[in-house]
Design an enzyme around this catalytic site. Structure first.
Site, PDB file in Angstrom:
ATOM      1  CD  GLU A  46       7.124   4.185   9.342  1.00 12.89           C
ATOM      2  OE1 GLU A  46       6.711   3.078   8.974  1.00 12.89           O
ATOM      3  OE2 GLU A  46       7.776   4.361  10.393  1.00 12.89           O
ATOM      4  CG  ASP A  80       1.917  -3.277  11.109  1.00 17.02           C
ATOM      5  OD1 ASP A  80       1.806  -2.183  10.534  1.00 17.02           O
ATOM      6  OD2 ASP A  80       2.753  -4.121  10.778  1.00 17.02           O
ATOM      7  CD  GLN A  88       1.017  -3.399   3.554  1.00 12.20           C
ATOM      8  OE1 GLN A  88       1.418  -2.851   2.535  1.00 12.20           O
ATOM      9  NE2 GLN A  88       1.510  -3.107   4.755  1.00 12.20           N
ATOM     10  CD1 TRP A  91       0.466  -0.127   3.162  1.00 10.13           C
ATOM     11  CD2 TRP A  91      -1.416   1.046   3.449  1.00 10.13           C
ATOM     12  NE1 TRP A  91       0.449   0.330   4.456  1.00 10.13           N
ATOM     13  CE2 TRP A  91      -0.697   1.055   4.655  1.00 10.13           C
ATOM     14  CE3 TRP A  91      -2.639   1.706   3.386  1.00 10.13           C
ATOM     15  CZ2 TRP A  91      -1.155   1.709   5.796  1.00 10.13           C
ATOM     16  CZ3 TRP A  91      -3.092   2.361   4.521  1.00 10.13           C
ATOM     17  CH2 TRP A  91      -2.349   2.360   5.708  1.00 10.13           C
TER      18      TRP A  91
END
Length: 615
Positions: free
Chosen positions: A539, A341, A246, A198
């Site tokens: 990120e 996650d 995903q 993704w």
């Protein structure tokens, strides 16, 4: 009437488990020529590739090394190349364990690893995209000089994130955990040195805005070849990810490519793959809620996640029986399949609430808004592509599939009292009225009745106001619950900001568009502030601090970063004419001196050149 998920999924789990067992444990039952339909890879030594899974995916060797805690990050070990064949490595391990009376010390295990495994990253070489453009058109849509230079820097980062597999990966795949693909890729960055499913949606959009259509197409062709080989796209580009996926965004990636290039023939050529992936999800992830077929996350494979093996063993200690531990591992993998996650979004405690920790993960029993919205989007895109192919009957078939999914979204997820869409708890048969940006995912995918636009706009804006989602200087947090997990408060994630901003824009009312622009500007300025202080893209970011980057979770904060770059490049193209920083005529946001950016860029270029000379 709701069919309980565990009972409903038994036959589905069994069929998928048998499929996975065929892939991972009994390769002689599969005809390699038909399984690998790409001519470039159909002659690979399939038996040896699966032997590598005996090292990287499960087994005593994996357990021994990961539990020795040789590396701060469990992913490090399973990404290292073998020095010998898998069979030789296993034989060496058995001899080693016998010599150490099955009780080697940490130092002895470390020596075994150094003797039998090569360094990290041997499967790739740095790759500078051949279609990289020094001054793509989006740069000209930026007025502020510092933002313009930032856009130049972000465009240059694609060269740093480019990777190409060495020929030996294709010749000897059994020495690697990497999944071979023919075309070079743009990786996310940091510890993520392979493709991720993704993530690639936002990376590819960033590439398209950077006019790198050849690189984008190569990545799409890789994904299509993987669907032909595996039947779906794994979480990431490693064999230890090949038992979960995903969020299925391949159709949306291809739609983006076609919109930029006008290559409708590519859309038509992709139909078989897109249809196959869609049916994989509908056949293997379907549950029932309120009498409707809907989908939930939940890959099936035994044991801990190989890339987080020790961490999973540690959390499983809260459970007594092996069966309970296996259920816990399955919940961890389902959460990983979601991309979030981990998060309190997936917690269900004994009271049916979201408070708790990883031992309360019940991902497989939660019907997620965005997964069903994305599948509705997939069906609409497939129908659109069949129209382009002139196949109206197939287009109608997928329009009908989309309509059924939309009906289920409205029945299961829309919550009139909350005024938005909510995840659904299959254990307690109720909506989960907790904030997560995906509560607004149907706005992004246009998965709602367009005749209700005004009503939905008022309802959604009231929801945003009630929860005070606009008050955070660094962006909208992923949840409002602080747990220390990386997909919880106060972390802010680029794809979720994109979902919110794009969704409010799609909604199309004056009020929703104004908020979309406000949040888009804020995200650009906050990311720029972080870059001006650190010379890095991250990120994830921090909702509580303008320009702050995020933390928490299983690993350290990662720099790079593919999806962060892609989102900002698109927003610079969209908003760049209207954002001005302080000192350049604006009154908020960060400041980055031009000479500093140029100096940093020059140093980075020199470092890359020197590094390549040393390879």
């Amino acid at each position: 009437m709701i069919t309980r998920r565990n009972n409903l999924l038994k036959p589905l789990r069994l069929s998928l488990l048998l499929f996975l067992l065929n892939i991972c444990y009994t390769p002689t039952t599969i005809n390699a020529r038909s399984f690998y339909s790409d001519n470039s890879i159909q002659k690979r030594d399939y038996q040896n590739e699966i032997e590598a899974c005996q090292i990287y995916c499960y087994g005593e060797l994996l357990h021994t090394v990961q539990m020795a805690h040789l590396f701060a990050d469990s992913k490090t070990f399973v990404d290292r190349k073998l020095k010998n064949t898998p069979a030789e490595t296993i034989a060496n391990f058995q001899t080693f364990m016998a010599a150490k009376n099955n009780s080697p010390t940490q130092d002895e295990i470390r020596e075994f690893v150094e003797n039998n495994f090569d360094d990290l990253g041997k499967e790739f070489v740095p790759w500078e995209p051949t279609d990289w453009v020094e001054h793509p058109a989006f740069i000209d849509n930026i007025n502020d000089p510092d933002l313009k230079q930032w856009g130049v820097d972000l465009n240059a980062i694609w060269k740093d994130l480019g990777r190409k597999m060495i020929d030996d990966v294709h010749a000897n795949p059994h020495f690697y955990s990497i999944i071979p693909v023919d075309n070079p890729v743009i990786v996310p960055g940091g510890r993520f040195i392979e493709f991720y499913y993704w993530d690639s949606y936002w990376i590819i959009r960033g590439l398209l805005y950077s006019q790198m259509t050849h690189t984008a197409r190569g990545m799409l062709e890789n994904f299509m070849s993987i669907v032909r080989r595996f039947g779906f796209i794994p979480n990431g580009g490693r064999i230890y990810y090949a038992q979960r996926s995903q969020p299925p965004l391949l159709a949306a990636m291809i739609k983006s490519y076609v919109e930029f290039t006008k290559d409708t023939q590519f859309a038509v050529q992709s139909l078989e793959v897109l249809e196959h992936e869609f049916e994989y999800w509908m056949n293997n992830h379907t549950v029932q809620a309120k009498g409707y077929n809907v989908c939930a996350y939940g890959g099936i494979s035994p044991g801990p996640r190989p890339e987080s093996y020790r961490e999973d063993i540690e959390t499983s200690k809260a459970f007594v029986t092996d069966a309970e531990k296996e259920e816990h591992y399955a919940e961890l993998k389902a959460a990983a399949e979601s991309g979030m996650d981990f998060s309190s979004r997936w917690f269900i405690n004994d009271k049916g609430e979201q408070t708790g920790d990883l031992t309360h993960l019940k991902t497989r029993s939660i019907v997620p808004v965005e997964l069903n919205a994305i599948l509705h989007w997939n069906a609409k895109i497939i129908a659109e592509f069949y129209r382009l192919a002139g196949n109206n009957s197939k287009a109608e078939e997928y329009e009908n599939k989309a309509a059924k999914i939309l009906e289920a979204i409205e029945a299961v997820h829309w919550n009139e009292e909350a005024g938005v869409w909510l995840d659904y708890d299959l254990i307690n048969n109720k909506s989960r009225n907790y904030f997560v940006p995906t509560n607004l995912a149907p706005l992004w995918t246009m998965s709602y009745n367009l005749n209700d636009t005004e009503k939905i706009s008022k309802s959604v804006l009231k929801y945003i106001e009630k929860l005070e989602l606009d008050k955070y200087p660094g962006g909208v947090p992923n949840t409002l619950y602080r747990t220390g997990e990386q997909w919880d408060f106060p972390n802010v994630w680029p794809p979720m900001q994109y979902l919110l901003i794009k969704g409010l824009e799609n909604l199309g009312t004056q009020e929703s568009k104004e908020l979309s622009v406000k949040w888009g500007h804020r995200w650009v300025k906050s990311n720029f502030q972080a870059y001006s202080e650190t010379r890095a893209m991250f990120e994830k970011y921090d909702a509580e601090r303008f320009g702050g980057h995020g933390g928490g979770g299983e690993y350290d904060v990662q720099k790079g970063f593919g999806w962060s770059n892609g989102v900002i490049i698109e927003f610079l193209d969209k908003y760049g004419r209207n954002i001005t920083l302080p000192g350049n005529g604006g009154n908020d946001g960060g400041k980055l001196k031009m000479w500093s950016v140029i100096g940093i860029t020059a140093i980075a270029v020199i470092a890359v050149v020197v590094g390549r000379l040393l390879i």
